[in-house]
Design a protein around this motif. Structure first.
Motif, PDB file in Angstrom:
ATOM      1  N   VAL A 154       7.218  -2.506  -9.541  1.00  0.00           N
ATOM      2  CA  VAL A 154       7.511  -3.050  -7.930  1.00  0.00           C
ATOM      3  C   VAL A 154       6.150  -3.539  -7.365  1.00  0.00           C
ATOM      4  O   VAL A 154       5.723  -4.560  -6.987  1.00  0.00           O
ATOM      5  N   VAL A 155       4.992  -2.718  -7.443  1.00  0.00           N
ATOM      6  CA  VAL A 155       3.672  -2.804  -6.883  1.00  0.00           C
ATOM      7  C   VAL A 155       3.161  -3.627  -7.589  1.00  0.00           C
ATOM      8  O   VAL A 155       2.182  -4.662  -7.220  1.00  0.00           O
ATOM      9  N   SER A 156       3.134  -3.625  -8.868  1.00  0.00           N
ATOM     10  CA  SER A 156       2.422  -4.841  -9.614  1.00  0.00           C
ATOM     11  C   SER A 156       3.003  -6.295  -9.408  1.00  0.00           C
ATOM     12  O   SER A 156       2.329  -7.316  -9.485  1.00  0.00           O
ATOM     13  N   TYR A 157       4.185  -6.319  -9.312  1.00  0.00           N
ATOM     14  CA  TYR A 157       5.009  -7.509  -8.792  1.00  0.00           C
ATOM     15  C   TYR A 157       4.701  -8.039  -7.525  1.00  0.00           C
ATOM     16  O   TYR A 157       4.364  -9.172  -7.462  1.00  0.00           O
TER      17      TYR A 157
ATOM     18  N   VAL B   1       0.890  -1.321  -0.040  1.00  0.00           N
ATOM     19  CA  VAL B   1       0.224  -0.024   0.004  1.00  0.00           C
ATOM     20  C   VAL B   1       0.659   1.212  -0.040  1.00  0.00           C
ATOM     21  O   VAL B   1       0.399   2.134  -0.695  1.00  0.00           O
ATOM     22  N   PHE B   2       2.040   1.164   0.857  1.00  0.00           N
ATOM     23  CA  PHE B   2       2.817   2.479   0.734  1.00  0.00           C
ATOM     24  C   PHE B   2       3.259   2.691  -0.431  1.00  0.00           C
ATOM     25  O   PHE B   2       3.514   3.812  -0.893  1.00  0.00           O
ATOM     26  N   LEU B   3       3.943   1.610  -1.239  1.00  0.00           N
ATOM     27  CA  LEU B   3       4.718   1.835  -2.476  1.00  0.00           C
ATOM     28  C   LEU B   3       3.679   2.345  -3.545  1.00  0.00           C
ATOM     29  O   LEU B   3       3.901   3.082  -4.298  1.00  0.00           O
ATOM     30  N   GLY B   4       2.474   1.562  -3.400  1.00  0.00           N
ATOM     31  CA  GLY B   4       1.197   2.072  -4.338  1.00  0.00           C
ATOM     32  C   GLY B   4       0.940   3.692  -4.124  1.00  0.00           C
ATOM     33  O   GLY B   4       0.897   4.262  -5.229  1.00  0.00           O
ATOM     34  N   VAL B   5       0.815   4.111  -3.036  1.00  0.00           N
ATOM     35  CA  VAL B   5       0.721   5.477  -2.646  1.00  0.00           C
ATOM     36  C   VAL B   5       1.658   6.207  -3.438  1.00  0.00           C
ATOM     37  O   VAL B   5       1.446   7.323  -3.850  1.00  0.00           O
ATOM     38  N   ALA B   6       3.003   5.873  -3.006  1.00  0.00           N
ATOM     39  CA  ALA B   6       4.084   6.545  -3.411  1.00  0.00           C
ATOM     40  C   ALA B   6       4.350   6.677  -5.107  1.00  0.00           C
ATOM     41  O   ALA B   6       4.548   7.501  -5.521  1.00  0.00           O
ATOM     42  N   ALA B   7       3.912   5.556  -5.698  1.00  0.00           N
ATOM     43  CA  ALA B   7       3.610   5.451  -7.117  1.00  0.00           C
ATOM     44  C   ALA B   7       2.656   6.507  -7.732  1.00  0.00           C
ATOM     45  O   ALA B   7       3.251   7.112  -8.805  1.00  0.00           O
ATOM     46  N   VAL B   8       1.651   6.546  -7.140  1.00  0.00           N
ATOM     47  CA  VAL B   8       0.633   7.401  -7.567  1.00  0.00           C
ATOM     48  C   VAL B   8       0.985   8.858  -7.434  1.00  0.00           C
ATOM     49  O   VAL B   8       0.679   9.809  -8.213  1.00  0.00           O
ATOM     50  N   ASN B   9       1.646   9.106  -6.256  1.00  0.00           N
ATOM     51  CA  ASN B   9       2.091  10.626  -6.017  1.00  0.00           C
ATOM     52  C   ASN B   9       3.119  11.127  -7.015  1.00  0.00           C
ATOM     53  O   ASN B   9       3.291  12.209  -7.262  1.00  0.00           O
ATOM     54  N   THR B  10       4.334   9.862  -7.281  1.00  0.00           N
ATOM     55  CA  THR B  10       5.444  10.518  -7.985  1.00  0.00           C
ATOM     56  C   THR B  10       5.313  10.095  -9.377  1.00  0.00           C
ATOM     57  O   THR B  10       6.201  10.413 -10.128  1.00  0.00           O
ATOM     58  N   ALA B  11       4.449   9.167  -9.933  1.00  0.00           N
ATOM     59  CA  ALA B  11       4.287   8.857 -11.150  1.00  0.00           C
ATOM     60  C   ALA B  11       5.576   8.090 -11.896  1.00  0.00           C
ATOM     61  O   ALA B  11       6.033   8.229 -12.874  1.00  0.00           O
TER      62      ALA B  11
END
Length: 289
Positions: A38-41, A21-31
């Motif tokens: 990594v999140v998909s894996y 969840v943390f990496l997913g939020v970071a991916a959305v915020n940073t694109a």
């Protein structure tokens, strides 16, 4: 019967989900495309783990075999036989009974694996089935998939034996000492009957009958046979449960001494006899009383 599979999240799973969840939020915020990858894996890994854990738990038959004798208040050891009907092996299968877990590390494909589980039953009587939790944390321990299974048991739990004072036993022996066994023909022949072996001299073993049946039997001679005993709840004192427990003790003690023991109940009379099978019959009647 349709099995309902459920899932528990282990501590490692909670941490893994939190990181995802943390990496997913970071991916959305940073694109950041790398974070998306990594999140998909990690999501794919969780999905694969769930599919493997479900397959690992399917196709397993559980059979519980009770012992010949089990008593209230004592640890009862049951035999657990697990069979894997799948084309692939199963790993880390756990049986949970009364809060205690028993692990079966490997179930080969198409084979049976046997183990033991210990259960403490709290009341006498018939147990037609036993509830088990079948679970597994395979493959990586993130999640634990489980289901509840009610396995046929058909166990009669015998009452808890309560020690009976020696003076009562002596009084019982004196009371029955003058009673002659029925159907004994004095002087006709020395052999009185046949009973199951119980630490008797080998010279008394009935070898022909023992070889035919597969169990040891001994010849009961006329001069050594003790008078039969018919027990009843009126012979002992206490509450109903205490009387049943005291009669249980007397049945075990007298039959172990080779005495022919019967039982007089309010609705039936069981004729005196000897042997382990007769002992279990008497104890079953007391358990179901």
């Amino acid at each position: 019967m349709k099995i309902k599979y459920k899932v528990r999240v282990n501590r490692a799973g909670v941490i893994f989900i939190g990181i995802t969840v943390f990496l997913g939020v970071a991916a959305v915020n940073t694109a950041n495309n790398l974070l998306y990858l990594v999140v998909s894996y990690m999501l794919s890994f969780m999905l694969l783990s769930g599919v493997l854990s479900l397959y690992n738990l399917k196709g397993i038959d559980v059979v519980i075999i009770p012992p010949e004798e089990a008593y209230v208040g004592q640890r009862t050891t049951l035999r657990a036989v697990l069979k894997n009907n799948k084309s692939l092996p199963s790993f880390l299968i756990a049986l949970k009974v009364n809060g205690k877990r028993y692990i079966f590390p490997l179930l080969p494909s198409g084979e049976e694996v046997e183990g033991t589980i210990d259960v403490a039953f709290e009341r006498r009587g018939m147990y037609s089935s036993i509830g088990l939790e079948v679970s597994s944390s395979f493959p990586v321990g993130l999640f634990e998939r489980f289901y509840i299974l009610h396995v046929p048991l058909n166990l009669v739990l015998f009452p808890r034996p309560i020690f009976v004072e020696e003076n009562l036993l002596r009084g019982l022996a004196q009371e029955l000492g003058s009673v002659k066994p029925q159907d004994k023909r004095q002087g006709y022949e020395d052999l009185y009957g046949i009973r199951e072996y119980s630490n008797d001299p080998l010279k008394l073993v009935h070898w022909k009958l023992s070889a035919k049946t597969g169990n040891l039997y001994v010849k009961e001679m006329l001069e050594e046979s003790a008078p039969p005993v018919i027990l009843s709840p009126d012979m002992v004192e206490g509450s109903l449960e205490e009387r049943i427990s005291k009669l249980t003790y007397l049945v075990i003690k007298l039959i172990s001494e080779g005495r022919a023991v019967g039982l007089q109940l309010p609705d039936k009379i069981i004729e005196p006899s000897t042997g382990k099978s007769h002992k279990r019959r008497l104890l079953t009647e007391l358990a179901l009383l």
